[in-house]
Design an enzyme around this catalytic site. Structure first.
Site, short mmCIF file in Angstrom:
data_model
loop_
_atom_site.label_atom_id
_atom_site.label_comp_id
_atom_site.label_asym_id
_atom_site.label_seq_id
_atom_site.Cartn_x
_atom_site.Cartn_y
_atom_site.Cartn_z
N VAL A 140 21.67 51.19 27.64
CA VAL A 140 22.99 51.77 27.96
C VAL A 140 23.29 51.80 29.46
CG1 VAL A 140 23.07 53.13 25.83
CG2 VAL A 140 22.22 54.20 27.95
N TYR B 64 19.87 66.62 34.60
CA TYR B 64 20.14 66.54 33.16
C TYR B 64 21.34 67.40 32.77
CZ TYR B 64 19.03 66.84 28.12
OH TYR B 64 19.08 66.81 26.74
N LYS C 177 24.96 66.28 31.14
CA LYS C 177 25.37 66.77 29.82
C LYS C 177 26.68 67.55 29.90
CE LYS C 177 22.05 65.03 27.35
NZ LYS C 177 22.37 63.93 26.43
N ILE D 198 15.30 70.94 19.84
CA ILE D 198 15.07 70.15 18.64
C ILE D 198 13.68 69.51 18.73
CG2 ILE D 198 16.06 68.37 17.11
CD1 ILE D 198 18.05 70.66 17.91
N1 LIG Z 1 15.24 67.13 21.69
C1 LIG Z 1 16.02 68.12 22.09
O1 LIG Z 1 15.64 69.30 22.03
C2 LIG Z 1 17.41 67.85 22.60
C3 LIG Z 1 18.19 68.95 22.91
C4 LIG Z 1 19.48 68.76 23.37
C5 LIG Z 1 19.96 67.48 23.52
N2 LIG Z 1 19.17 66.42 23.23
C6 LIG Z 1 19.76 65.09 23.41
O2 LIG Z 1 19.72 64.37 22.21
C7 LIG Z 1 19.60 62.97 22.49
C8 LIG Z 1 18.39 62.42 21.76
O3 LIG Z 1 17.25 63.15 22.18
P1 LIG Z 1 15.80 63.01 21.49
O4 LIG Z 1 15.17 64.33 21.61
O5 LIG Z 1 15.91 62.33 20.18
O6 LIG Z 1 15.12 62.07 22.59
P2 LIG Z 1 13.94 61.03 22.49
O7 LIG Z 1 13.09 61.29 21.27
O8 LIG Z 1 13.30 61.08 23.85
O9 LIG Z 1 14.73 59.65 22.29
C9 LIG Z 1 15.63 59.21 23.28
C10 LIG Z 1 16.33 57.98 22.76
O10 LIG Z 1 17.20 57.50 23.79
C11 LIG Z 1 16.90 56.13 24.03
N3 LIG Z 1 17.19 55.74 25.41
C12 LIG Z 1 16.78 56.31 26.55
N4 LIG Z 1 17.24 55.64 27.61
C13 LIG Z 1 17.95 54.58 27.14
C14 LIG Z 1 18.66 53.51 27.72
N5 LIG Z 1 18.75 53.35 29.05
N6 LIG Z 1 19.29 52.62 26.91
C15 LIG Z 1 19.20 52.75 25.57
N7 LIG Z 1 18.54 53.73 24.95
C16 LIG Z 1 17.92 54.64 25.72
C17 LIG Z 1 15.42 56.01 23.72
O11 LIG Z 1 15.08 54.66 23.55
P3 LIG Z 1 13.54 54.16 23.80
O12 LIG Z 1 12.76 54.55 22.57
O13 LIG Z 1 13.68 52.69 23.95
O14 LIG Z 1 13.07 54.86 25.02
C18 LIG Z 1 15.34 56.85 22.45
O15 LIG Z 1 15.81 56.13 21.34
C19 LIG Z 1 19.49 62.85 24.00
O16 LIG Z 1 20.75 62.55 24.56
C20 LIG Z 1 19.04 64.23 24.43
O17 LIG Z 1 19.42 64.52 25.74
C21 LIG Z 1 17.90 66.57 22.77
#
Ligand SMILES: NC(=O)c1ccc[n+]([C@@H]2O[C@H](COP(=O)([O-])OP(=O)(O)OC[C@H]3O[C@@H](n4cnc5c(N)ncnc54)[C@H](OP(=O)(O)O)[C@@H]3O)[C@@H](O)[C@H]2O)c1
Length: 236
Positions: free
Chosen positions: A51, A142, A146, A175
């Site tokens: 992205v 971050y 957001k 999460i």
């Molecule tokens: N987990 C939480 O508690 C939480 C809370 C609030 C918000 N969020 C948000 O929810 C979303 C998903 O989080 P998650 O916890 O599922 O994170 P995660 O397990 O770390 O996964 C992140 C995802 O984003 C992809 N990504 C990162 N940089 C990228 C790039 N430059 N181009 C394309 N893809 C990219 C990663 O791909 P790769 O596998 O290739 O690295 C992976 O698929 C994020 O936006 C995060 O900020 C998460």
């Protein structure tokens, strides 16, 4: 049963994005995910995209359009953290998080809007975070990225709303994914103390809200920030 749509989820190879793709598949939609590595869930089309690179985003959309038709629902979910205290945060630590989380969403939404404007229909869901509005020590980069998504969704709503394109933000709290597994145990315990529901959430609990926002029942909701945070943010 909601109308079947063509859906694209960024970062659908793991975590919340994987759960979102699974939920859309379970509801009978045509689903594609972008991934830099790995694959989306079984039944989804996986396309490669980073992205931070507009050309790769454009190629991914073209592939999805050729295979599944115009993208009607887009979920900007890909995101990263690079947590550290302000005094230690370099320009690059700040810029790279904004480039992925905020500018990345801009690249996705801009490319998606082409087809949506033509179709006079679209659902845009941006995955933000409770810390975007609540703030968080150690996450100046971050949280800024957001919070920016809120302004983006609201501006999209004003610009594209008349074409039946909605844009909303989902703001998850804590999460259980790879992103939060990285946090020290003490910090996790501290978070849990502050969450009124007293627990973390599963990615599926976020996914079901995203799918609902993209569905027929949520057609009059736009510019909203929907918390999925167990009460942590309390409307922030
Ligand atoms: N987990 C939480 O508690 C939480 C809370 C609030 C918000 N969020 C948000 O929810 C979303 C998903 O989080 P998650 O916890 O599922 O994170 P995660 O397990 O770390 O996964 C992140 C995802 O984003 C992809 N990504 C990162 N940089 C990228 C790039 N430059 N181009 C394309 N893809 C990219 C990663 O791909 P790769 O596998 O290739 O690295 C992976 O698929 C994020 O936006 C995060 O900020 C998460």
């Amino acid at each position: 049963m909601t109308t079947s749509r063509t859906v694209l989820v960024t970062g659908g190879n793991r975590g919340i994005g994987h759960a979102i793709a699974r939920e859309f598949l379970a509801q009978g939609h045509r689903v594609a995910v972008t991934a830099r590595s790995g694959e989306g869930p079984e039944g989804a089309l996986t396309v490669r995209a980073d992205v931070t690179d507009s050309e790769s985003v454009d190629r991914a959309f073209s592939e999805v359009e050729a295979a599944l038709g115009p993208v009607e629902v887009v979920v900007a979910n890909a995101g990263i953290t690079r947590d550290m205290l302000l005094m230690r945060m370099s320009d690059d630590d700040f810029a790279s998080v904004v480039d992925t989380n905020l500018t990345g969403a801009f690249r996705i939404v801009k490319r998606a809007s082409k087809g949506m404007l033509k179709a006079r229909f679209g659902r845009i869901v941006l995955i933000s975070s409770v810390v975007g509005l609540y703030g968080s020590a150690g996450q100046v980069n971050y949280a800024s990225s957001k919070a920016g998504l809120v302004g983006m969704a609201r501006s999209l709503t004003r610009e594209l709303g008349a074409r039946s394109i909605t844009a909303n933000v989902v703001a998850p709290g804590f999460i259980e994914t790879d992103m939060t597994d990285e946090l020290p145990e003490a910090q996790q315990a501290e978070y849990k103390k502050n969450i009124p529901l007293g627990r973390f959430a599963s990615p599926d609990e976020v996914a079901r809200v995203v799918a609902w926002l993209a569905g027929d029942d949520a057609g009059y909701i736009s510019g909203a920030v929907i918390p999925v945070d167990g009460g942590l943010g309390m409307g922030h």
